[in-house]
Motif scaffolding. Structure first.
Motif, PDB file in Angstrom:
ATOM      1  N   PRO A 121       0.798  -1.239   0.000  1.00  0.00           N
ATOM      2  CA  PRO A 121       0.000   0.000   0.000  1.00  0.00           C
ATOM      3  C   PRO A 121       0.829   1.286   0.000  1.00  0.00           C
ATOM      4  N   ASP A 122       2.138   1.200   0.284  1.00  0.00           N
ATOM      5  CA  ASP A 122       2.958   2.418   0.416  1.00  0.00           C
ATOM      6  C   ASP A 122       2.888   3.272  -0.853  1.00  0.00           C
ATOM      7  N   PRO A 123       2.708   4.593  -0.698  1.00  0.00           N
ATOM      8  CA  PRO A 123       2.676   5.445  -1.881  1.00  0.00           C
ATOM      9  C   PRO A 123       4.028   5.479  -2.591  1.00  0.00           C
ATOM     10  N   LEU A 124       4.008   5.656  -3.885  1.00  0.00           N
ATOM     11  CA  LEU A 124       5.261   5.772  -4.647  1.00  0.00           C
ATOM     12  C   LEU A 124       5.761   7.211  -4.537  1.00  0.00           C
ATOM     13  N   PRO A 125       7.045   7.413  -4.188  1.00  0.00           N
ATOM     14  CA  PRO A 125       7.573   8.781  -4.117  1.00  0.00           C
ATOM     15  C   PRO A 125       7.466   9.478  -5.482  1.00  0.00           C
ATOM     16  N   ASP A 126       7.217  10.784  -5.433  1.00  0.00           N
ATOM     17  CA  ASP A 126       7.031  11.539  -6.674  1.00  0.00           C
ATOM     18  C   ASP A 126       8.258  11.456  -7.587  1.00  0.00           C
ATOM     19  N   ASP A 127       9.478  11.498  -6.987  1.00  0.00           N
ATOM     20  CA  ASP A 127      10.664  11.485  -7.849  1.00  0.00           C
ATOM     21  C   ASP A 127      10.829  10.137  -8.541  1.00  0.00           C
ATOM     22  N   LEU A 128      10.393   9.067  -7.889  1.00  0.00           N
ATOM     23  CA  LEU A 128      10.426   7.750  -8.528  1.00  0.00           C
ATOM     24  C   LEU A 128       9.434   7.697  -9.691  1.00  0.00           C
ATOM     25  N   VAL A 129       8.245   8.196  -9.459  1.00  0.00           N
ATOM     26  CA  VAL A 129       7.240   8.214 -10.539  1.00  0.00           C
ATOM     27  C   VAL A 129       7.770   9.030 -11.718  1.00  0.00           C
TER      28      VAL A 129
ATOM     29  N   ARG B 288     -14.048   3.768  -8.819  1.00  0.00           N
ATOM     30  CA  ARG B 288     -14.936   3.862  -9.993  1.00  0.00           C
ATOM     31  C   ARG B 288     -14.340   3.114 -11.179  1.00  0.00           C
ATOM     32  N   VAL B 289     -13.024   3.226 -11.332  1.00  0.00           N
ATOM     33  CA  VAL B 289     -12.362   2.518 -12.441  1.00  0.00           C
ATOM     34  C   VAL B 289     -12.481   1.005 -12.219  1.00  0.00           C
ATOM     35  N   ARG B 290     -12.308   0.574 -10.961  1.00  0.00           N
ATOM     36  CA  ARG B 290     -12.432  -0.863 -10.662  1.00  0.00           C
ATOM     37  C   ARG B 290     -13.857  -1.349 -10.976  1.00  0.00           C
ATOM     38  N   ASP B 291     -14.856  -0.514 -10.667  1.00  0.00           N
ATOM     39  CA  ASP B 291     -16.238  -0.898 -10.964  1.00  0.00           C
ATOM     40  C   ASP B 291     -16.453  -1.009 -12.476  1.00  0.00           C
ATOM     41  N   ALA B 292     -15.811  -0.125 -13.233  1.00  0.00           N
ATOM     42  CA  ALA B 292     -15.917  -0.206 -14.706  1.00  0.00           C
ATOM     43  C   ALA B 292     -15.270  -1.496 -15.194  1.00  0.00           C
TER      44      ALA B 292
ATOM     45  N   GLU C 235      -6.040  -1.896  -5.027  1.00  0.00           N
ATOM     46  CA  GLU C 235      -4.911  -2.243  -4.152  1.00  0.00           C
ATOM     47  C   GLU C 235      -3.662  -1.431  -4.479  1.00  0.00           C
ATOM     48  N   ALA C 236      -3.397  -1.202  -5.756  1.00  0.00           N
ATOM     49  CA  ALA C 236      -2.199  -0.447  -6.144  1.00  0.00           C
ATOM     50  C   ALA C 236      -2.398   1.027  -5.785  1.00  0.00           C
ATOM     51  N   PRO C 237      -1.410   1.665  -5.159  1.00  0.00           N
ATOM     52  CA  PRO C 237      -1.619   3.049  -4.702  1.00  0.00           C
ATOM     53  C   PRO C 237      -1.695   4.083  -5.830  1.00  0.00           C
ATOM     54  N   LEU C 238      -1.210   3.698  -7.008  1.00  0.00           N
ATOM     55  CA  LEU C 238      -1.234   4.658  -8.134  1.00  0.00           C
ATOM     56  C   LEU C 238      -1.777   3.977  -9.385  1.00  0.00           C
ATOM     57  N   GLY C 239      -2.689   4.659 -10.041  1.00  0.00           N
ATOM     58  CA  GLY C 239      -3.131   4.243 -11.374  1.00  0.00           C
ATOM     59  C   GLY C 239      -2.549   5.208 -12.389  1.00  0.00           C
ATOM     60  N   ILE C 240      -2.084   4.664 -13.499  1.00  0.00           N
ATOM     61  CA  ILE C 240      -1.563   5.522 -14.577  1.00  0.00           C
ATOM     62  C   ILE C 240      -2.360   5.187 -15.835  1.00  0.00           C
ATOM     63  N   CYS C 241      -3.182   6.129 -16.256  1.00  0.00           N
ATOM     64  CA  CYS C 241      -3.902   5.918 -17.511  1.00  0.00           C
ATOM     65  C   CYS C 241      -3.043   6.513 -18.627  1.00  0.00           C
ATOM     66  N   VAL C 242      -2.652   5.682 -19.568  1.00  0.00           N
ATOM     67  CA  VAL C 242      -1.789   6.125 -20.669  1.00  0.00           C
ATOM     68  C   VAL C 242      -2.660   6.283 -21.907  1.00  0.00           C
ATOM     69  N   THR C 243      -2.605   7.463 -22.486  1.00  0.00           N
ATOM     70  CA  THR C 243      -3.456   7.753 -23.642  1.00  0.00           C
ATOM     71  C   THR C 243      -2.600   8.128 -24.855  1.00  0.00           C
TER      72      THR C 243
ATOM     73  N   LYS D 140      -4.184   9.025  -8.014  1.00  0.00           N
ATOM     74  CA  LYS D 140      -3.955   8.566  -6.643  1.00  0.00           C
ATOM     75  C   LYS D 140      -5.273   8.398  -5.894  1.00  0.00           C
ATOM     76  N   SER D 141      -6.270   9.165  -6.289  1.00  0.00           N
ATOM     77  CA  SER D 141      -7.548   9.180  -5.574  1.00  0.00           C
ATOM     78  C   SER D 141      -8.160   7.780  -5.486  1.00  0.00           C
TER      79      SER D 141
END
Ligand SMILES: Cc1cc2c(cc1C)N(C[C@H](O)[C@H](O)[C@H](O)COP(=O)(O)O)c1[nH]c(=O)[nH]c(=O)c1N2
Length: 228
Positions: free
Chosen positions: A39-47, A79-83, A113-121, A72-73
């Motif tokens: 659950p630990d958040p990913l540091p911004d510099d790592l992202v 909502r994305v998981r429900d979709a 479960e993952a602390p960050l979602g990244i939607c790539v468009t 992060k929300s």
């Protein structure tokens, strides 16, 4: 003549043996992650490093058609998981009999479960309507975006970050949840988070869904199927 002894190869490539092995190590041990996220958040510099790796991918006509929506929300990810769940119910019905039961038993996402979602468009309009290299195949911009995702995935492997690609969505659902404009293509939802273990082999293989094909069956020489 290309040099083949170790020192000459290192000098020619600029990669030491250890560095070459590290590249292959990342490739061979990268895994798609669904359930091992911490659950630990990913540091911004790592992202930022992961996104920088993605942004250095090749792209048709150097178009760089990608965008990255960082989510992060927990409310948005729910909502994305429900979709996903709604699309996954439809997907399950497309398999018959025992295969459907086996499909149902698989965990195919770690969106909450993952602390960050990244939607790539992918923005097909990024560099005008005529793009060097895309003139006869409009899919090349999507392919370029996939190259960026693979760069990110390998960099994440080296950083101890697990990535899980989720594609079981109706595209319209993701666009509506994330406010993505109509002309933008959704290429991936990536679940991202630290992991302390990974499967040695693809999880789908470990769980008996499908096995890796022999490479020799996939390689042809001088034309389709001529070596068989
Ligand atoms: C374009 C695309 C789309 C998806 C995937 C991958 C790619 C490339 N994968 C992950 C996929 O199942 C996985 O890569 C293979 O099973 C091989 O396993 P490793 O990635 O080697 O662990 C994937 N996995 C999953 O559980 N749910 C999904 O919706 C998807 N979607």
């Amino acid at each position: 003549m290309r040099p083949f002894d170790e020192d000459a190869l290192s000098a020619a490539s600029g990669f030491s043996l250890a560095e070459r092995e590290a590249v292959y190590h990342a490739i061979m041990t990268r895994r798609d992650v669904r359930s091992q996220f911490l659950p630990d958040p990913l540091p911004d510099d790592l992202v930022r490093r992961l996104l920088t790796a993605a942004h250095h991918a090749p792209s048709v006509g150097f178009m760089q058609p990608w965008n990255f929506i960082l989510v992060k929300s927990a409310a948005v990810r729910t909502r994305v998981r429900d979709a996903f769940a709604s699309a996954n119910d439809e997907a399950a019905l497309m398999f018959a009999g025992e295969r459907r039961q086996a499909y149902r038993a698989l965990k195919l996402e770690g969106i909450v479960e993952a602390p960050l979602g990244i939607c790539v468009t992918c923005d097909p309009t990024r560099s005008g309507s005529v793009v060097l290299g895309r003139t006869h195949n409009p899919k090349m911009d999507s392919y370029s975006t996939v190259c960026a995702i693979q760069n990110l995935w390998l960099a994440a492997r080296a950083e101890g970050v697990g990535i899980g690609w989720v594609s079981i969505f109706r595209e319209g659902d993701l666009k509506s949840i994330l406010g993505i404009p109509e002309h933008i293509e959704v290429v991936a939802w990536l679940c991202a988070g630290f992991v302390d273990r990974l499967y040695d082999e693809p999880e789908l293989s470990v769980k008996g869904w499908r096995q890796r094909l022999p490479l020799d069956e996939l390689v042809f020489y001088d034309g389709w199927g001529l070596n068989t």
